[in-house]
Write an enzyme that holds these catalytic residues in place. Sequence first.
Site, PDB file in Angstrom:
ATOM      1  N   ASP A  67      -6.415  -0.428   2.413  1.00  0.00           N
ATOM      2  CA  ASP A  67      -5.217  -1.399   3.419  1.00  0.00           C
ATOM      3  C   ASP A  67      -6.485  -1.479   4.516  1.00  0.00           C
ATOM      4  O   ASP A  67      -7.590  -2.432   4.309  1.00  0.00           O
ATOM      5  CB  ASP A  67      -4.451  -0.596   4.195  1.00  0.00           C
ATOM      6  CG  ASP A  67      -3.210  -1.818   4.786  1.00  0.00           C
ATOM      7  OD1 ASP A  67      -2.710  -2.259   4.326  1.00  0.00           O
ATOM      8  OD2 ASP A  67      -2.982  -1.420   5.614  1.00  0.00           O
ATOM      9  N   HIS A  74       1.478   0.381  -3.037  1.00  0.00           N
ATOM     10  CA  HIS A  74       0.021   0.082  -1.948  1.00  0.00           C
ATOM     11  C   HIS A  74      -0.379   1.472  -1.861  1.00  0.00           C
ATOM     12  O   HIS A  74      -1.144   1.215  -1.495  1.00  0.00           O
ATOM     13  CB  HIS A  74       1.205  -0.828  -0.820  1.00  0.00           C
ATOM     14  CG  HIS A  74      -0.331  -0.701   0.061  1.00  0.00           C
ATOM     15  ND1 HIS A  74      -1.262  -2.275  -0.074  1.00  0.00           N
ATOM     16  CD2 HIS A  74      -0.132  -0.939   1.595  1.00  0.00           C
ATOM     17  CE1 HIS A  74      -2.089  -2.078   0.745  1.00  0.00           C
ATOM     18  NE2 HIS A  74      -1.236  -1.145   2.199  1.00  0.00           N
TER      19      HIS A  74
END
Length: 322
Positions: A105, A302
Amino acid sequence: MYSVDDIQLEHRLIDGVNTRIASVGEGPVALLIHGWPECWYSWRPQMVALANAGFRAVAPDMPGFGETAALPQIADYNANRIAAFMQALIGYANNGQPVLLVGHDWGAINCWQFVQLHPELVERLVIMSVPLRPVADIPPIEFLREYFAGNFFYQVYFQEPGVAEAEFDADPEGILRALYCSPDTPRHPPVLGKALSEGGGWIGRLGVPKVQPGWLSDDMLAYYLEAYRHSGFAGGINYYRNLDENWRQLLPLRNKVIACPVLFLAGSDDMVIQGADEAALREMMGARVPQLEIALYPRIGHWLQNEAAEQVNGDLLAFAKA
């Protein structure tokens, strides 16, 4: 054999920043850089796996997160300043010698930026979720404002100082539960739509999850909540407020080739890769990342280092020991 209980926490002054650092194991250093909204804790499965494979796994809370101090100004969260922090971290953890660098991320963004600025300090690079995209001709927030126009987009919402952090600081459990979901997590309908004219922030646009995903334990959620109640959300959001400045700082390096071996890992259902398959990702990154390996995990989203920890660890270790 090492376990999670063997992870040690300490505070060190790194580049002038009081920094919480987690570490476990002995051997070559693997430095793991977390994303938003996380802290060192998201790396526990990888840290233990690396330690048991003969590495010393080191994972800081990045500036503004967890128990690492915030930087004085919003403008301090820029690519060059964060790279200087990471350089000092490598000086502490590995006497300034090259490391296996791992990022997810915002940690992935920080690692992409770092390897361009300090290629001599990265032996191998593992990137999760965020591919290296071609550098646009205009700053990213300028593009996003035009692209989304009258519709809500979180990165644009984050730009006004004080607004997003006030929403999240008032309801940390609301934002974390809404974000820490798998692609198939059922949700209640959002109470707000996409139009900015409706007003409101981000939590109401996400939809409350009906169940907690299996990979997110009550203890994990409690740890993150404690971390964000301690730090607040402003520090993490300030990274987003430097996207345009980072674009300006790194524009001279827009064609720089990343020479070290790179492993890119992502969930196939991670919204960040926008449905790209391996061929599309290789087309996107290949010119600047000639030594590129890619692994995509079907039906994973994610938070892959926790959603698919066993698969991630297998690919990470195979690459690290190659």
